[in-house]
Design a protein around this motif. Sequence first.
Motif, mmCIF file in Angstrom:
data_model
loop_
_atom_site.group_PDB
_atom_site.id
_atom_site.type_symbol
_atom_site.label_atom_id
_atom_site.label_comp_id
_atom_site.label_asym_id
_atom_site.label_seq_id
_atom_site.Cartn_x
_atom_site.Cartn_y
_atom_site.Cartn_z
ATOM 1 N N LYS A 3 62.039 0.097 -9.636
ATOM 2 C CA LYS A 3 60.816 0.309 -10.388
ATOM 3 C C LYS A 3 60.344 -1.048 -10.868
ATOM 4 O O LYS A 3 61.085 -1.766 -11.529
ATOM 5 C CB LYS A 3 61.098 1.186 -11.611
ATOM 6 C CG LYS A 3 60.931 2.637 -11.362
ATOM 7 C CD LYS A 3 60.818 3.445 -12.641
ATOM 8 C CE LYS A 3 62.039 3.402 -13.485
ATOM 9 N NZ LYS A 3 62.221 4.542 -14.364
ATOM 10 N N ASN A 4 59.131 -1.410 -10.532
ATOM 11 C CA ASN A 4 58.601 -2.690 -11.001
ATOM 12 C C ASN A 4 57.744 -2.468 -12.245
ATOM 13 O O ASN A 4 58.255 -2.031 -13.261
ATOM 14 C CB ASN A 4 57.826 -3.396 -9.891
ATOM 15 C CG ASN A 4 58.764 -3.969 -8.843
ATOM 16 O OD1 ASN A 4 59.954 -4.056 -9.070
ATOM 17 N ND2 ASN A 4 58.239 -4.361 -7.715
ATOM 18 N N THR A 5 56.449 -2.699 -12.136
ATOM 19 C CA THR A 5 55.622 -2.589 -13.339
ATOM 20 C C THR A 5 55.051 -1.189 -13.510
ATOM 21 O O THR A 5 54.801 -0.479 -12.535
ATOM 22 C CB THR A 5 54.450 -3.591 -13.278
ATOM 23 O OG1 THR A 5 53.787 -3.399 -12.028
ATOM 24 C CG2 THR A 5 54.941 -5.009 -13.395
ATOM 25 N N LEU A 6 54.831 -0.845 -14.776
ATOM 26 C CA LEU A 6 54.185 0.423 -15.095
ATOM 27 C C LEU A 6 52.701 0.278 -14.775
ATOM 28 O O LEU A 6 52.014 -0.579 -15.313
ATOM 29 C CB LEU A 6 54.387 0.744 -16.577
ATOM 30 C CG LEU A 6 53.715 2.006 -17.103
ATOM 31 C CD1 LEU A 6 54.292 3.264 -16.464
ATOM 32 C CD2 LEU A 6 53.872 2.077 -18.624
ATOM 33 N N VAL A 15 53.572 6.203 -13.720
ATOM 34 C CA VAL A 15 53.485 5.722 -12.344
ATOM 35 C C VAL A 15 53.925 4.256 -12.306
ATOM 36 O O VAL A 15 53.383 3.433 -13.052
ATOM 37 C CB VAL A 15 52.036 5.844 -11.824
ATOM 38 C CG1 VAL A 15 51.944 5.431 -10.362
ATOM 39 C CG2 VAL A 15 51.510 7.268 -12.024
ATOM 40 N N TYR A 16 54.902 3.954 -11.463
ATOM 41 C CA TYR A 16 55.424 2.591 -11.342
ATOM 42 C C TYR A 16 55.214 2.056 -9.928
ATOM 43 O O TYR A 16 55.335 2.806 -8.949
ATOM 44 C CB TYR A 16 56.931 2.564 -11.641
ATOM 45 C CG TYR A 16 57.280 2.822 -13.084
ATOM 46 C CD1 TYR A 16 57.455 1.772 -13.982
ATOM 47 C CD2 TYR A 16 57.407 4.127 -13.556
ATOM 48 C CE1 TYR A 16 57.771 2.007 -15.318
ATOM 49 C CE2 TYR A 16 57.725 4.380 -14.897
ATOM 50 C CZ TYR A 16 57.900 3.313 -15.766
ATOM 51 O OH TYR A 16 58.212 3.548 -17.069
ATOM 52 N N THR A 17 54.972 0.754 -9.838
ATOM 53 C CA THR A 17 54.974 0.114 -8.530
ATOM 54 C C THR A 17 56.425 -0.094 -8.101
ATOM 55 O O THR A 17 57.351 0.005 -8.919
ATOM 56 C CB THR A 17 54.267 -1.263 -8.571
ATOM 57 O OG1 THR A 17 54.976 -2.092 -9.500
ATOM 58 C CG2 THR A 17 52.817 -1.132 -8.996
ATOM 59 N N ASP A 22 53.263 -0.071 -0.394
ATOM 60 C CA ASP A 22 52.805 1.244 0.071
ATOM 61 C C ASP A 22 53.459 2.398 -0.687
ATOM 62 O O ASP A 22 53.144 3.559 -0.429
ATOM 63 C CB ASP A 22 53.123 1.414 1.558
ATOM 64 C CG ASP A 22 51.976 0.934 2.437
ATOM 65 O OD1 ASP A 22 50.861 0.760 1.907
ATOM 66 O OD2 ASP A 22 52.211 0.737 3.642
ATOM 67 N N LEU A 23 54.410 2.075 -1.567
ATOM 68 C CA LEU A 23 55.167 3.140 -2.237
ATOM 69 C C LEU A 23 55.124 3.006 -3.756
ATOM 70 O O LEU A 23 55.085 1.895 -4.292
ATOM 71 C CB LEU A 23 56.634 3.126 -1.776
ATOM 72 C CG LEU A 23 56.893 3.353 -0.284
ATOM 73 C CD1 LEU A 23 58.383 3.176 0.027
ATOM 74 C CD2 LEU A 23 56.430 4.737 0.157
ATOM 75 N N LEU A 24 55.128 4.162 -4.431
ATOM 76 C CA LEU A 24 55.159 4.219 -5.897
ATOM 77 C C LEU A 24 56.289 5.125 -6.341
ATOM 78 O O LEU A 24 56.756 5.970 -5.565
ATOM 79 C CB LEU A 24 53.853 4.817 -6.440
ATOM 80 C CG LEU A 24 52.535 4.079 -6.230
ATOM 81 C CD1 LEU A 24 51.382 4.953 -6.734
ATOM 82 C CD2 LEU A 24 52.547 2.739 -6.959
ATOM 83 N N ILE A 25 56.695 4.960 -7.589
ATOM 84 C CA ILE A 25 57.631 5.916 -8.195
ATOM 85 C C ILE A 25 56.881 6.679 -9.285
ATOM 86 O O ILE A 25 56.225 6.078 -10.138
ATOM 87 C CB ILE A 25 58.862 5.198 -8.778
ATOM 88 C CG1 ILE A 25 59.712 4.638 -7.620
ATOM 89 C CG2 ILE A 25 59.697 6.150 -9.631
ATOM 90 C CD1 ILE A 25 60.864 3.752 -8.066
ATOM 91 N N LEU A 26 56.952 8.014 -9.210
ATOM 92 C CA LEU A 26 56.405 8.854 -10.277
ATOM 93 C C LEU A 26 57.571 9.330 -11.132
ATOM 94 O O LEU A 26 58.572 9.831 -10.608
ATOM 95 C CB LEU A 26 55.692 10.090 -9.706
ATOM 96 C CG LEU A 26 54.530 9.889 -8.727
ATOM 97 C CD1 LEU A 26 53.936 11.256 -8.359
ATOM 98 C CD2 LEU A 26 53.461 8.992 -9.312
ATOM 99 N N VAL A 27 57.437 9.179 -12.448
ATOM 100 C CA VAL A 27 58.443 9.679 -13.385
ATOM 101 C C VAL A 27 57.841 10.881 -14.112
ATOM 102 O O VAL A 27 56.812 10.759 -14.785
ATOM 103 C CB VAL A 27 58.855 8.590 -14.402
ATOM 104 C CG1 VAL A 27 59.915 9.132 -15.351
ATOM 105 C CG2 VAL A 27 59.357 7.346 -13.674
ATOM 106 N N PHE A 28 58.472 12.027 -13.930
ATOM 107 C CA PHE A 28 57.997 13.253 -14.583
ATOM 108 C C PHE A 28 58.562 13.306 -16.003
ATOM 109 O O PHE A 28 59.773 13.322 -16.185
ATOM 110 C CB PHE A 28 58.468 14.490 -13.797
ATOM 111 C CG PHE A 28 57.677 14.770 -12.553
ATOM 112 C CD1 PHE A 28 57.748 13.918 -11.457
ATOM 113 C CD2 PHE A 28 56.885 15.904 -12.460
ATOM 114 C CE1 PHE A 28 57.028 14.191 -10.289
ATOM 115 C CE2 PHE A 28 56.156 16.184 -11.306
ATOM 116 C CZ PHE A 28 56.224 15.330 -10.221
#
Length: 239
Positions: A3-6, A15-17, A22-28
């Motif tokens: 996980k990079n920046t918010l 949502v994190y870069t 091309d990809l993101l991380i979503l944190v629920f």
Amino acid sequence: MLKNTLLYTGKAKSVYTTDNPDLLILVFRDDASAFNGEKIAQLDRKGKVNNLFNAFIMEKLAEAGIETHFEKLINPSEVLVKRLDMIPVECVIRNYAAGSLCRRLGVEEGKVLTPPTFELFFKDDALGDPMVNESQSIALGWATAEQLEQMKVLTYQVNQVLTDLFEQGGMLLVDFKLEFGVFHDRIVLGDEFSPDGCRLWDKETKKKLDKDRFRQGLGDVVEAYEEVATRLGINLDSI
Ligand SMILES: Nc1ncnc2c1ncn2[C@@H]1O[C@H](COP(=O)(O)OP(=O)(O)O)[C@@H](O)[C@H]1O
Ligand SMILES: [Mg+2]
């Protein structure tokens, strides 16, 4: 995947870069909100239940040939997704009347809508997500006519797949909202499908098993989401 920046903190997800553009991380998260942020609460376990729920649904849709942003579950709260250029127009299909349709048009809740209706809403919290039409969406540059047509076709396909799936679990898919985005010139389903963004009723008793339990103060919100998950065969043992 790091996980990079918010990038963005939404009402329910962060949502994190990542190191892949091309990809993101979503944190629920466990945050719940309704009535345009007027009613808010923390609902223990909701984030994890919705993340696992969404992963299951997105995989079912992919199996049916619908392209989604889902890549893989990272852990019970986090999912890796394709980074989309989101189209700020939400697509809603209604199979039965409920919510704003009843209020606006004076229709009785539960009335069967044949064929199912298709509606567009401009995704804008400050304006309260107003209903819009195709020509407004095109003229204001939110989407092209071709994109809107594809979104409509995809939303009806999702309705077919998920109506059958919930039916097998003894539930009626009353209505739902989808968000799409563009990934390398293709329209791809993004965001989430969970009981936060749809209405589900028990087929026999018509018991509400979705976010209306929160909106209407009916209680047992996450318990109902878990019941839906269990009926679909989703394994929640990891949370
Ligand atoms: N694959 C994706 N790529 C880029 N943005 C996304 C993707 N999936 C969802 N989003 C956006 O991330 C945000 C998700 O957080 P959420 O808490 O639902 O926000 P909101 O309060 O705007 O509804 C939303 O703005 C949604 O449009
Ligand atoms: Mg949202």
